[in-house]
Motif scaffolding. Structure first.
Motif, PDB file in Angstrom:
ATOM      1  N   PHE A 109     -49.998  10.977  16.951  1.00  0.00           N
ATOM      2  CA  PHE A 109     -50.921  12.142  16.917  1.00  0.00           C
ATOM      3  C   PHE A 109     -50.969  12.900  15.589  1.00  0.00           C
ATOM      4  N   PRO A 110     -51.994  12.947  14.907  1.00  0.00           N
ATOM      5  CA  PRO A 110     -51.940  13.442  13.361  1.00  0.00           C
ATOM      6  C   PRO A 110     -51.438  14.954  13.392  1.00  0.00           C
ATOM      7  N   TYR A 111     -51.654  15.767  14.293  1.00  0.00           N
ATOM      8  CA  TYR A 111     -51.735  17.223  14.154  1.00  0.00           C
ATOM      9  C   TYR A 111     -50.115  17.601  14.351  1.00  0.00           C
ATOM     10  N   GLU A 112     -49.207  16.605  14.510  1.00  0.00           N
ATOM     11  CA  GLU A 112     -47.763  16.825  14.803  1.00  0.00           C
ATOM     12  C   GLU A 112     -46.963  16.783  13.386  1.00  0.00           C
ATOM     13  N   TYR A 113     -47.739  16.498  12.352  1.00  0.00           N
ATOM     14  CA  TYR A 113     -47.233  16.637  11.118  1.00  0.00           C
ATOM     15  C   TYR A 113     -47.210  17.485  10.043  1.00  0.00           C
ATOM     16  N   ASP A 114     -46.230  18.097   9.309  1.00  0.00           N
ATOM     17  CA  ASP A 114     -46.513  19.157   8.543  1.00  0.00           C
ATOM     18  C   ASP A 114     -46.933  18.766   7.145  1.00  0.00           C
ATOM     19  N   TYR A 115     -46.750  17.637   6.449  1.00  0.00           N
ATOM     20  CA  TYR A 115     -47.043  17.100   5.367  1.00  0.00           C
ATOM     21  C   TYR A 115     -48.045  16.243   5.429  1.00  0.00           C
ATOM     22  N   TRP A 116     -48.995  15.943   4.368  1.00  0.00           N
ATOM     23  CA  TRP A 116     -49.956  15.244   4.299  1.00  0.00           C
ATOM     24  C   TRP A 116     -50.149  15.000   2.695  1.00  0.00           C
ATOM     25  N   GLY A 117     -50.640  13.696   2.476  1.00  0.00           N
ATOM     26  CA  GLY A 117     -51.257  13.461   1.079  1.00  0.00           C
ATOM     27  C   GLY A 117     -52.977  13.474   0.976  1.00  0.00           C
TER      28      GLY A 117
END
Length: 126
Positions: A109-117
């Motif tokens: 699930f993409p919205y469970e992460y705090d950092y992205w490129g």
């Protein structure tokens, strides 16, 4: 502050392969689970693959199972996504995301992460 940079995207023919890299700076990736996600125009972000911080738990979206493989090299502070048997429907911008969590945690699930490129474009076309 953790920073992520994706690379390795490009134009490839159907059936071809690409290897995406997610390189981290600012912090070591040892304690981060990493997710790979993709987003095509007009579509929602889709979970492609993820791997836990200890590397023991890897998951794949149904559409890529058997074709994609996620791996991590903590010595290089990099996570990879090997994509084989590419199809036109794999065309999208691919993002990696990172989250500190329990050692065996990983989520599609993409919205469970705090950092992205910023993402890297993958285009599969003849």
């Amino acid at each position: 502050q953790l920073q992520l940079v994706e690379s390795g995207g490009g134009l490839v023919q159907p059936g071809g392969s690409l290897r995406l890299s997610c390189a981290a700076s600012g912090r070591t990736l040892d304690y981060y689970a990493i997710g790979w996600f993709r987003q095509a125009p007009g579509k929602e972000r889709e979970g492609v693959s993820c791997i836990s911080s200890d590397g023991t738990n890897a998951k794949y979206g149904d559409s890529v199972k058997g074709r994609f493989t996620v791996s991590r090299d903590d010595a290089k502070n990099t996570v990879y996504l090997q994509m084989n048997g590419l199809k036109p429907e794999d065309t999208a911008v691919y993002y990696c995301e990172a989250e500190t969590a329990a050692t065996d945690w990983a989520s599609l699930f993409p919205y469970e992460y705090d950092y992205w490129g910023q993402g890297t474009q993958v285009t599969v076309s003849s």
